[in-house]
Scaffold this motif. Sequence first.
Motif, PDB file in Angstrom:
ATOM      1  N   SER A   1       0.826  -1.091  -0.013  1.00  0.00           N
ATOM      2  CA  SER A   1      -0.074  -0.034   0.153  1.00  0.00           C
ATOM      3  C   SER A   1       0.858   1.288   0.077  1.00  0.00           C
ATOM      4  O   SER A   1       0.372   2.280   0.297  1.00  0.00           O
ATOM      5  N   VAL A   2       2.196   1.059  -0.418  1.00  0.00           N
ATOM      6  CA  VAL A   2       2.994   2.397  -0.509  1.00  0.00           C
ATOM      7  C   VAL A   2       2.683   3.179  -1.657  1.00  0.00           C
ATOM      8  O   VAL A   2       3.270   2.867  -2.681  1.00  0.00           O
ATOM      9  N   HIS A   3       1.571   4.228  -1.551  1.00  0.00           N
ATOM     10  CA  HIS A   3       1.220   4.932  -2.695  1.00  0.00           C
ATOM     11  C   HIS A   3       2.449   5.459  -3.371  1.00  0.00           C
ATOM     12  O   HIS A   3       3.356   5.946  -2.782  1.00  0.00           O
ATOM     13  N   ASN A   4       2.574   5.597  -4.842  1.00  0.00           N
ATOM     14  CA  ASN A   4       3.637   6.166  -5.573  1.00  0.00           C
ATOM     15  C   ASN A   4       4.790   5.516  -5.546  1.00  0.00           C
ATOM     16  O   ASN A   4       5.702   5.730  -6.393  1.00  0.00           O
ATOM     17  N   LYS A   5       5.116   4.343  -4.840  1.00  0.00           N
ATOM     18  CA  LYS A   5       6.392   3.586  -4.841  1.00  0.00           C
ATOM     19  C   LYS A   5       5.609   2.190  -4.509  1.00  0.00           C
ATOM     20  O   LYS A   5       6.671   1.397  -3.809  1.00  0.00           O
ATOM     21  N   ALA A   6       4.819   1.685  -4.806  1.00  0.00           N
ATOM     22  CA  ALA A   6       4.421   0.561  -4.464  1.00  0.00           C
ATOM     23  C   ALA A   6       5.066  -0.826  -5.243  1.00  0.00           C
ATOM     24  O   ALA A   6       5.740  -0.679  -6.224  1.00  0.00           O
ATOM     25  N   ARG A   7       5.278  -1.869  -4.313  1.00  0.00           N
ATOM     26  CA  ARG A   7       5.962  -3.052  -4.856  1.00  0.00           C
ATOM     27  C   ARG A   7       4.914  -4.183  -5.032  1.00  0.00           C
ATOM     28  O   ARG A   7       4.010  -4.409  -4.388  1.00  0.00           O
ATOM     29  N   ILE A   8       5.346  -4.828  -6.298  1.00  0.00           N
ATOM     30  CA  ILE A   8       4.504  -5.946  -6.460  1.00  0.00           C
ATOM     31  C   ILE A   8       4.561  -7.027  -5.676  1.00  0.00           C
ATOM     32  O   ILE A   8       5.595  -7.332  -5.390  1.00  0.00           O
ATOM     33  N   VAL A   9       3.465  -7.592  -5.182  1.00  0.00           N
ATOM     34  CA  VAL A   9       3.572  -8.854  -3.988  1.00  0.00           C
ATOM     35  C   VAL A   9       3.086 -10.016  -4.852  1.00  0.00           C
ATOM     36  O   VAL A   9       3.352 -11.163  -4.460  1.00  0.00           O
ATOM     37  N   ASP A  10       2.200 -10.033  -5.756  1.00  0.00           N
ATOM     38  CA  ASP A  10       1.536 -11.228  -6.280  1.00  0.00           C
ATOM     39  C   ASP A  10       0.657 -10.843  -7.692  1.00  0.00           C
ATOM     40  O   ASP A  10       0.013  -9.799  -7.780  1.00  0.00           O
ATOM     41  N   ILE A  11       0.714 -11.915  -8.538  1.00  0.00           N
ATOM     42  CA  ILE A  11      -0.024 -11.544  -9.751  1.00  0.00           C
ATOM     43  C   ILE A  11      -0.587 -12.834 -10.037  1.00  0.00           C
ATOM     44  O   ILE A  11      -0.194 -13.926  -9.886  1.00  0.00           O
TER      45      ILE A  11
END
Length: 407
Positions: free
Chosen positions: A106-116
């Motif tokens: 939930s780090v807006h503007n710098k989010a990290r992908i956790v799952d697809i």
Amino acid sequence: MSLIVQKYGGTSVGTVERIESVADKVIGWRQKGHDIVVVVSAMSGETNRLVEMAKAIQEQPVPRELDVLLATGEQITIALLSMALEKRGCTARSYTGHQVHIRTDSVHNKARIVDIDDKRIRKDLDKGRVVVVAGFQGMDEEGNITTLGRGGSDTSAVALAAALKADECQIYTDVDGVYTTDPRVVPEARRLDHITYEEMLEMASLGAKVLQIRSVEFASKYGVRLRVLSSFEDTATGTLISAEETEMEQALISGIAFNRDEAKVTILGVPDQPGVAHKILGPIADNNIELDMIIQNVAEDSTTDFTFTVHRNDFDKSLAIMKETANKLGAREVTGDSKIVKVSIVGVGMRSHAGIASTMFETLAKEGVNIRMISTSEIKISVVVDEKYLELSVRALHEAFGLDQLA
Ligand code: ADP
Ligand code: ASP
Ligand code: MG
């Protein structure tokens, strides 16, 4: 037949005509029998335009709302590209990040992908469709739209390639590969046929913005075969980024990176005691400011000097924090300079060869460039120099390490 994830950057989809030519390119690959997932960026300039509008309303836009706004850029290009494909008789489906379940933190503007979750994409591929996905965006657990930081479409593409176990991830851009340095600064720069993940990660981290850092981390972690290619030319094989070191072992230095976004802050005459580094740098970290280089001088008169570098955007804030800290610690003085840059040489060949640092320093000395800071790691040497010497330094080092194109 293989599965290929292709990413087209901002300039590659910068106009409607460019989008039409990307459609032709995609269809060319389809006709060779490959399954294709396309990731697109916003049209060039669009993300900047959106940021400027937001800033006209609020100097520090609410991060959540900024993400809602920025995500629209990529939504335009997925729709236009799908239309261009359909017009040519190629069935295609466009999806935003959340529609294909690109889950992020939930780090807006710098989010990290956790799952697809790749189910939806697979279904479309099975039906013979080209799937067009919006880069740079995802959705957090609560369903909020997030974005991945500037240049984030590269990471979307690599993450999709990893999730789909694609045979290759191709990054199409406005240069035909990764060069020994930015060809906009050194026209003699040479395209590399191959570079290791490790070197590419250093190059990206040290300022070569041809790939977003996280995309390289992702590719390395999941072993994604990554290739950088031109969307403007047809023939080139581009640059392959992979784990093998073979070819690069001959070259001492693979590339030169630079970063114009640096600024440095110095605190002088700090009473030297255990814990002083923490007292100086703690408040910087508490304000979410990322530190780059850190140097502490040997204390001779029971005081010590400290210098560190930060992103230029954080310079004023860092200086203000340091002045406060200086008062608390009884330090003598705080100074700062935001007109500095970092120039780095990168290469796995450095591991097995001595004298590279001395060649670097000698080259800069001959050009009359004063080195302000130095930092090294196993495969890189970075120096901080005055901004005005950037081009001169990069060109001189490029030549000194034999990277110039052979005439
Ligand atoms: P895109 O919009 O396709 O994502 P970018 O502008 O993000 O494209 O990245 C491509 C640009 O990266 C090139 O135009 C080039 O000026 C710059 N660049 C910086 N360093 C390098 C390098 N070592 N090799 C190739 N390009 C580089
Ligand atoms: N459109 C976004 C940007 O300009 C993401 C990207 O292009 O990769 O940063
Ligand atoms: Mg980019």
